[in-house]
Design an enzyme around this catalytic site. Structure first.
Site, PDB file in Angstrom:
ATOM      1  N   ASP A   1      23.560 -36.621  12.826  1.00 12.04           N
ATOM      2  CA  ASP A   1      22.521 -35.630  13.117  1.00 12.04           C
ATOM      3  C   ASP A   1      23.015 -34.568  14.094  1.00 12.04           C
ATOM      4  O   ASP A   1      22.681 -33.387  13.969  1.00 12.04           O
ATOM      5  CB  ASP A   1      21.279 -36.319  13.689  1.00 12.04           C
ATOM      6  CG  ASP A   1      20.508 -37.085  12.623  1.00 12.04           C
ATOM      7  OD1 ASP A   1      20.683 -36.767  11.432  1.00 12.04           O
ATOM      8  OD2 ASP A   1      19.752 -38.011  12.983  1.00 12.04           O
TER       9      ASP A   1
ATOM     10  N   ASN B   1      24.519 -44.234   0.720  1.00  9.64           N
ATOM     11  CA  ASN B   1      24.555 -45.351   1.661  1.00  9.64           C
ATOM     12  C   ASN B   1      23.659 -46.493   1.205  1.00  9.64           C
ATOM     13  O   ASN B   1      23.983 -47.669   1.391  1.00  9.64           O
ATOM     14  CB  ASN B   1      24.122 -44.874   3.050  1.00  9.64           C
ATOM     15  CG  ASN B   1      25.176 -44.010   3.709  1.00  9.64           C
ATOM     16  OD1 ASN B   1      26.338 -44.019   3.306  1.00  9.64           O
ATOM     17  ND2 ASN B   1      24.768 -43.247   4.719  1.00  9.64           N
TER      18      ASN B   1
ATOM     19  N   ASP C   1       0.859  -1.166   0.000  1.00 11.59           N
ATOM     20  CA  ASP C   1       0.000   0.000   0.000  1.00 11.59           C
ATOM     21  C   ASP C   1       0.908   1.233   0.000  1.00 11.59           C
ATOM     22  O   ASP C   1       2.091   1.142   0.314  1.00 11.59           O
ATOM     23  CB  ASP C   1      -0.896  -0.030   1.241  1.00 11.59           C
ATOM     24  CG  ASP C   1      -1.911   1.100   1.232  1.00 11.59           C
ATOM     25  OD1 ASP C   1      -2.271   1.557   0.140  1.00 11.59           O
ATOM     26  OD2 ASP C   1      -2.344   1.520   2.315  1.00 11.59           O
TER      27      ASP C   1
END
Length: 886
Positions: A719, A690, A354
């Site tokens: 991880d 893998n 706007d």
């Protein structure tokens, strides 16, 4: 009687527009009869009865989700669903059905721990952001004057207004409901928060005869969410709460919004990986069952492989990345209400905004003070200063701008040299106001300022070439041309005139505003924010196109756009858009940078069209007229001074109106996406490699290539090394381009990079099986042989899988041209060290590992160097073929 009346009013599918249009065409007696009331209003008991029937005069905003629902939502995504299923299977096979001495809950514990950490982290971060956003909402308690029968005119809270109430309005009042004007005097209403119009709109009390379909265009209606600028009125409330235009707009922006770019992207990527896993794991199970002749062992191994293939840390990596970016922006006084919006911020390639209050300062400044010829003239400013200073009415923004511009000497000393004699107040019919002043010598002067047309109508003379001359048609034409040029620059123009020695003191009136001498003009502008130009330039540099969507007129909008450096390549008006079908608008929207005189629905439609065209769209607004468009956008941005419904619709709220935060948000969003996608791609490609290695080993080895618990432990260490990825650096080149999810690129990357690690895995198999393990003694069937084999592949796999983080995080040469952040270096180094040392510890023995001989490590070092060189070559070829790595 009243029940039937209100059932008829509210019973239609879209009651708001129909009811208001119908009421606008009625005369005063007719509408009072329809609502079964009089100008004395309802009594207190009647009003209370109606309030119980129709509820409080409040907008029902979307309620926050309950704590339990938000907590469960933090754990609901495709990967955690898969992991929960795998944990349940492992619980049955490894614990419930296992023999008493063979029960092993390790797999269940590892999986559940990862899911728990990820889900709780996501829940905590989203809860904190949500609470911070709630603090922005200020509760404003206002009252309205209504007629209450025998109690007369009283003030009541806005929430107690009911349909049919007689409401009194005066300058400065908020409109408490959608009302029909019954009587008024010079009533001007600002409804910019509804329509985007910066100028007040005059309202009348006569019935409307035009065939107008938009209630907001009706001249005898006023609406909740607007306010009275000047004048007074007596009105009848037609609609309250959710049944108002404001409430109708609010309903369009509550509920579940459309799926954003982030949601679509993460779901697409998730299902690509899940389908891949669901296809490959059965192959591993069958192949191992056939070659090892132990279907239970094959099943447990396949289960471990499934866990290893699942990027279980993805929810945590995603949430941590998003939360980290949200915290970073919070330091810059920006609240991220919805974490998912951070990635959408980075993917955004079109920002719709706007104009009023977003790229402009929402305040008027005096730009120029000119004589009749258009030359700067201090005398014009002095007369304007005296007019604004001595008037006692409500000083509007232009008066404030004049006084602010002339706040220093010599203007302030003029206060002492002049005294006020009288004034003729402003009204919107005359569109001018006058003051009469006297100087120390007794000279009396009438000074008038107002709209140009009205000032020309009362001026007979003009100061032209240093003399007072009659206002001829030529001078009038020159005057209008000057004003038209100023209007073309987006400026609002007032004219200033004066007259010496007006009529006798004490009898001044509008009749004295005649035979005036026109002396010049004042040009005003709603200026852009200081940071608007640099912010738009920065967004363009980052590949984000800025489009202005405003309810204001095209002249002012063009001027503002020029000032902020936004090229008006094309301009479309709302009336033109109304005539276009979706296909025509889709084509026009691509080449149009400015849209003016838009309704809220047209703003939302443009956003929808741009998204259908394939753009990721952001919308920045602060009014109710912006809320629907914000709801349709991928990322909605507002400010803390916005109306409540705009803040409710926003994903991101700026606590300060500094537009440069938009650039910082885009960069943070792209950094967020880059760190998420690098985890996905490196994990997916590593897992695929893998898988190829496991399939090869399963076909030729007489035993499993690694024990299930060892696979899980390997996955856990990997991880942990990935936890630091949200704090990684991103190359500057990467941040310059909008980024979005492309699920096919994940599959393509897996197939390209995955086999690279398999080459070295298979080489490790051969080295361990034929050289290192036999040297330790025993054949392939001995426990020592198998344990040493498992350990050798475990260490090599950990090294290659962890170092691939550095290879894939950048298309540049790792460690040389582009370095990872210190946290990533620390975590990856620690993970490699931990995984290498563990075979020599008690933990390694519990996991079935054996200490590796010294001869293993020189060979390992050579293999890792070869792997890194081949991976660098592969990614270079990938970038040349597909254009980018991440």
């Amino acid at each position: 009687m009243k029940r039937k009346i209100f059932q008829a009013v509210y019973g239609s599918v879209s009651p708001v527009a129909e009811q208001l249009i119908m009421a606008s065409r009625m005369g005063k007696p007719e509408i009072l009869e329809k609502y079964d009331t009089t100008l004395s209003g309802y009594g207190a008991e009647e009003a209370e009865e109606l309030r119980e029937k129709f509820g409080n005069n409040e907008i029902t905003n979307e309620k926050p989700e309950p704590l339990v629902k938000r907590l469960l939502g933090a754990f609901l995504d495709p990967f955690t669903a898969v992991l929960f299923a795998l944990a349940a299977i492992s619980l049955i096979t490894d614990v419930i059905l296992a023999a008493p001495g063979q029960k092993n809950p390790d797999t269940v514990i590892i999986i559940c721990s990862m899911v728990l950490i990820s889900g709780l982290m996501r829940f905590v971060q989203e809860t904190r952001s949500g609470k911070a956003a709630q603090k922005l909402k200020a509760m404003v308690h206002t009252t309205a004057a209504v007629a209450r029968g025998e109690d007369g005119k009283i003030e009541v809270p806005l929430s107690e207004i009911v349909p049919g109430d007689i409401v009194y309005l005066a300058a400065g009042d908020m409109i408490p409901a959608d009302v029909r004007v019954l009587s008024c005097k010079d009533l001007f209403v600002s409804q910019s928060s509804l329509t985007g119009e910066s100028e007040p709109v005059e309202k009348y009390d006569r019935p409307v005869t035009d065939n107008v379909k938009n209630p907001l265009e009706l001249s005898n209606l006023a609406f909740l969410g607007s306010n009275v600028v000047s004048g007074s009125a007596v009105c009848i409330a037609l609609a309250t709460g959710d049944f108002t235009c404001f409430g109708s707009m609010a309903r369009t922006v509550t509920g579940k919004p459309p799926a954003t770019s982030f949601e679509k992207g993460i779901n697409a990527v998730s299902w690509v990986l899940i389908r891949f896993m669901m296809c490959m794991v059965p192959v591993v199970f069958v192949l191992n069952g056939l070659t090892k002749h132990s279907w239970l062992e094959a099943f447990l191994f396949a289960l471990s492989v499934a866990v290893g293939l699942t990027p279980e840390m993805l929810p945590m990596i995603v949430t941590t990345n998003l939360a980290k970016s949200a915290v970073s922006l919070a330091r810059k006084k920006t609240v991220v209400k919805h974490l998912d919006s951070m990635q959408n911020f980075g993917a955004m390639d079109v920002l719709c905004t706007d104009k009023t209050g977003t790229i402009t300062q929402d305040r008027v400044v005096l730009e120029r003070y000119l004589d009749v010829h258009g030359n700067e003239d201090e005398r014009v400013l002095r007369h304007a200063f005296l007019n604004s200073y001595f008037q006692t009415g409500l000083k509007n923004l232009m008066d404030i701008a004049i006084l602010g511009h002339a706040k220093s000497e010599p203007y302030r000393s003029m206060e002492e040299r002049y005294t006020k004699v009288d004034e003729i107040p402003f009204d919107f019919n005359r569109r001018r106001m006058s003051v009469v002043i006297r100087d120390r010598d007794g000279k009396t002067q009438l000074i008038t300022k107002g709209a140009v047309e009205e000032m020309l109508a009362v001026s007979t003379f003009a100061e032209y070439d240093g003399s007072v001359v009659p206002l001829t048609d030529e001078i009038r034409a020159e005057t209008l041309a000057t004003v038209e040029a100023l209007n073309g620059e987006g400026m609002r123009v007032l004219a200033v005139a004066q007259k010496n020695s007006p009529s006798a003191e004490g009898v001044f009136s509008v009749r004295d505003e005649s035979d005036m001498v026109l002396i010049g003009y004042l040009a005003f502008l709603d200026p852009p924010k200081d940071t608007a130009k640099s912010a738009i330039r920065a967004l363009n540099d980052y590949g984000v196109a800025v489009k202005v969507l405003t309810g204001d007129n095209d002249g002012v909008t063009r001027n503002i756009c020029r000032q902020v450096g936004l090229k008006v390549s094309n301009l479309l008006l709302g009336s033109e858009i109304e005539e276009m079908d979706d296909a025509e608008l889709a084509a026009a929207a691509e080449k149009t940078s400015v849209f003016a005189k838009l309704s809220p629905q047209q703003k939302a439609r443009i956003v929808q069209i741009l998204r259908k065209n394939g753009h990721v769209v952001g919308f920045m607004g602060d009014g109710i007229n912006d809320a629907a468009a914000m709801h349709e956008a991928d990322v909605a941005i507002s400010v803390d001074s916005a109306v409540d419904i705009a803040k409710e619709s926003a994903d991101i709220i700026l606590l300060e109106k500094d537009l440069m935060v938009l650039e910082r948000g885009v960069v943070e969003g792209r950094r967020t996406f880059g760190n998420i996608i690098k985890y996905i791609k490196m994990t997916a490609s590593s897992n695929f490699g893998n898988m190829l290695s496991v399939l090869t080993a399963s076909a030729f080895l007489p035993f499993l290539p690694m024990m299930p618990v060892q696979i899980l432990f390997l996955n856990l260490i990997y991880d942990i090394s990935c936890i630091a990825i949200p704090w990684d650096n991103m190359d500057e080149e990467y941040l310059k381009v909008p980024r979005r999810w492309e699920a096919p690129s994940i599959s393509r990357f897996m197939l390209w990079m995955g086999p690279t690690s398999s080459v070295f895995d298979i080489a490790t198999y051969a080295r361990m099986f034929f050289i290192i393990c036999p040297a330790a003694g025993g054949g392939a069937g001995s426990p020592l042989f198998q344990s040493l084999f498992h350990t050798g592949w475990f260490v090599e796999s950990l090294w290659s899988q962890t170092l691939v983080i550095h290879m894939i995080r950048t298309p540049k040469v790792p460690f040389v041209q582009s370095r990872a952040s210190k946290p990533v270096l620390l975590f990856t180094s620690a993970s490699i060290a931990a995984g290498t040392i563990v075979p020599y510890t008690a933990v390694g023995r519990l996991l079935g590992m054996t200490a590796l001989p010294i001869a293993y490590f020189p060979w390992l070092l050579g293999m890792i160097i070869g792997y890194m060189l081949l991976a660098t070559l592969q990614k270079t070829l990938y970038v040349k073929k597909y254009g980018e790595l991440l």
